[in-house]
Design an enzyme around this catalytic site. Structure first.
Site, PDB file in Angstrom:
ATOM      1  N   ASP A  11       0.867  -1.176   0.000  1.00  0.00           N
ATOM      2  CA  ASP A  11       0.000   0.000   0.000  1.00  0.00           C
ATOM      3  C   ASP A  11       0.904   1.227   0.000  1.00  0.00           C
ATOM      4  O   ASP A  11       2.103   1.133   0.282  1.00  0.00           O
ATOM      5  CB  ASP A  11      -0.894  -0.009   1.260  1.00  0.00           C
ATOM      6  CG  ASP A  11      -1.718   1.264   1.380  1.00  0.00           C
ATOM      7  OD1 ASP A  11      -2.432   1.604   0.427  1.00  0.00           O
ATOM      8  OD2 ASP A  11      -1.617   1.942   2.421  1.00  0.00           O
ATOM      9  N   SER A  12       0.305   2.378  -0.254  1.00  0.00           N
ATOM     10  CA  SER A  12       1.060   3.629  -0.203  1.00  0.00           C
ATOM     11  C   SER A  12       1.563   3.923   1.213  1.00  0.00           C
ATOM     12  O   SER A  12       2.426   4.783   1.381  1.00  0.00           O
ATOM     13  CB  SER A  12       0.167   4.771  -0.671  1.00  0.00           C
ATOM     14  OG  SER A  12      -1.005   4.809   0.118  1.00  0.00           O
ATOM     15  N   CYS A  74      -4.133  -1.046  -2.157  1.00  0.00           N
ATOM     16  CA  CYS A  74      -4.266   0.405  -2.278  1.00  0.00           C
ATOM     17  C   CYS A  74      -5.145   0.693  -3.484  1.00  0.00           C
ATOM     18  O   CYS A  74      -4.855   0.219  -4.588  1.00  0.00           O
ATOM     19  CB  CYS A  74      -2.881   1.021  -2.470  1.00  0.00           C
ATOM     20  SG  CYS A  74      -2.885   2.802  -2.778  1.00  0.00           S
ATOM     21  N   GLU A 153      -6.172   9.247   9.464  1.00  0.00           N
ATOM     22  CA  GLU A 153      -4.860   9.038  10.084  1.00  0.00           C
ATOM     23  C   GLU A 153      -4.751   9.796  11.400  1.00  0.00           C
ATOM     24  O   GLU A 153      -4.087   9.359  12.335  1.00  0.00           O
ATOM     25  CB  GLU A 153      -3.739   9.455   9.116  1.00  0.00           C
ATOM     26  CG  GLU A 153      -3.691   8.535   7.912  1.00  0.00           C
ATOM     27  CD  GLU A 153      -2.389   8.554   7.139  1.00  0.00           C
ATOM     28  OE1 GLU A 153      -1.418   9.210   7.560  1.00  0.00           O
ATOM     29  OE2 GLU A 153      -2.367   7.883   6.087  1.00  0.00           O
ATOM     30  N   CYS A 185     -11.330   3.520  -0.921  1.00  0.00           N
ATOM     31  CA  CYS A 185     -10.062   4.006  -0.352  1.00  0.00           C
ATOM     32  C   CYS A 185      -9.824   3.237   0.937  1.00  0.00           C
ATOM     33  O   CYS A 185     -10.755   3.007   1.718  1.00  0.00           O
ATOM     34  CB  CYS A 185     -10.139   5.502  -0.064  1.00  0.00           C
ATOM     35  SG  CYS A 185      -8.687   6.147   0.789  1.00  0.00           S
ATOM     36  N   HIS A 187      -8.655   4.052   3.653  1.00  0.00           N
ATOM     37  CA  HIS A 187      -8.872   4.746   4.922  1.00  0.00           C
ATOM     38  C   HIS A 187     -10.345   4.850   5.317  1.00  0.00           C
ATOM     39  O   HIS A 187     -10.661   5.110   6.470  1.00  0.00           O
ATOM     40  CB  HIS A 187      -8.305   6.161   4.847  1.00  0.00           C
ATOM     41  CG  HIS A 187      -6.815   6.214   4.857  1.00  0.00           C
ATOM     42  ND1 HIS A 187      -6.036   5.539   3.943  1.00  0.00           N
ATOM     43  CD2 HIS A 187      -5.947   6.875   5.670  1.00  0.00           C
ATOM     44  CE1 HIS A 187      -4.768   5.790   4.190  1.00  0.00           C
ATOM     45  NE2 HIS A 187      -4.679   6.592   5.235  1.00  0.00           N
TER      46      HIS A 187
HETATM   47  N1  DGL Z   1      -4.085   3.873   0.158  1.00  0.00           N
HETATM   48  C1  DGL Z   1      -4.668   4.956  -0.604  1.00  0.00           C
HETATM   49  C2  DGL Z   1      -5.884   4.452  -1.379  1.00  0.00           C
HETATM   50  O1  DGL Z   1      -6.517   3.484  -1.026  1.00  0.00           O
HETATM   51  C3  DGL Z   1      -5.054   6.124   0.280  1.00  0.00           C
HETATM   52  C4  DGL Z   1      -3.878   6.902   0.809  1.00  0.00           C
HETATM   53  C5  DGL Z   1      -3.062   7.574  -0.269  1.00  0.00           C
HETATM   54  O2  DGL Z   1      -3.559   8.512  -0.921  1.00  0.00           O
HETATM   55  O3  DGL Z   1      -1.927   7.146  -0.465  1.00  0.00           O
HETATM   56  O4  DGL Z   1      -6.224   5.031  -2.370  1.00  0.00           O
END
Ligand code: DGL
Length: 265
Positions: A11-12, A74, A153, A185, A187
């Site tokens: 993931d990012s 992600c 976050e 997403c 989050h």
């Molecule tokens: N993990 C990213 C997503 O699901 C969200 C956080 C980011 O923008 O890196 O799109």
């Protein structure tokens, strides 16, 4: 490839821990390796070209560690880099978009489906394309909600600030008559109670994390590569100092992140 090979998940940054949580529940016998690209997060505000380059580097790091499956945990990376990664690595690749879309198709009765995600995810059109590929008659309504990532976050998942942001972002979707909303997403599951309240009981929320875990389990079964017995293991790698990841990770994983190893990218 053998059954004891690992599942790589990237993931990012920290959000993919919501997907890891679902994979851990669905596949407790497996060895899991998680890479959070915390040094370069967020992806959601970056161009498709940059996200794809980062995603390829993350995949390369994991594939070197003897994988049998790669999960892109992600939405931004899946939306922009899934095809590139499928062509680039030799192991099967599962992203979060297709499983989420399948769940939404099952859930909708009216054929009016909403999708929320980062700017990169919504801008890519990946969810709309995948939904229409399954059913061209679907009406798809999308909205980028970039502020929800830092709010999650920060742990601001209820209260006036979060409510204001969610109500503002979702106002047009709430008026559009959708009966299903994809939380596109990593989050957004943390904001799920608030999103559910704002959208009301007539709208089914789809969390692609659980569907992605199911897809990973199905793929291992189909390939005869599931580990029949545990214990499994989980190791964490990050591309920036691990302290913040370890501290905040618990909220996303639902369990303590014991430690994470920093790798240079
Ligand atoms: N993990 C990213 C997503 O699901 C969200 C956080 C980011 O923008 O890196 O799109």
């Amino acid at each position: 490839m053998d059954r004891d090979a690992a599942i790589g998940i990237f993931d990012s940054g920290i959000g993919g821990l919501t997907v890891l949580h679902a994979v851990l529940s669905a596949l407790p016998n497996e060895h899991l390796i998680y890479l959070g690209d915390t040094g370069r997060t967020p992806y959601g505000t970056k161009s498709a070209e940059t996200i794809t380059r980062y995603a390829v580097e993350s995949a390369d790091f994991l594939v070197e560690r003897h994988l049998k499956l790669l999960v892109i945990a992600c939405n931004s990376a899946t939306s922009t880099a899934l095809d590139t990664l499928r062509a680039h690595v030799r192991v099967p690749v599962i992203g979060v978009v297709e499983p989420g879309v399948r769940a939404a198709i099952r859930a909708t009765r009216t054929g009016r489906v909403g999708v929320i995600g980062t700017e990169a995810t919504i801008g890519s059109g990946a969810y709309t394309r995948a939904l229409r590929a399954e059913n061209p008659k679907l009406e798809v309504f999308t909205r980028a909600c970039p502020l929800l990532v830092p709010l999650a976050e920060e742990g601001w998942t209820d209260g006036a600030v979060a409510r204001g942001a969610v109500e503002t972002y979702l106002a047009s979707l709430a008026r559009s008559g959708i009966d299903t909303l994809i939380l596109g997403c990593t989050h957004y599951p943390l904001l799920r109670p608030l999103i559910a309240e704002v959208m009301g009981p007539a709208v089914t929320l789809v969390d692609s994390a659980e569907e992605t875990a199911r897809a990973a389990a199905a793929r291992l079964d189909a390939d005869g590569l599931a580990r029949p017995a545990g214990p499994g293991s989980t190791s964490f790698f990050v591309t920036d100092a691990p302290e913040r990841f370890v501290r905040i990770g618990q909220r996303f994983l639902g369990a303590r992140v014991e430690s994470a190893v920093r790798v240079e990218r």
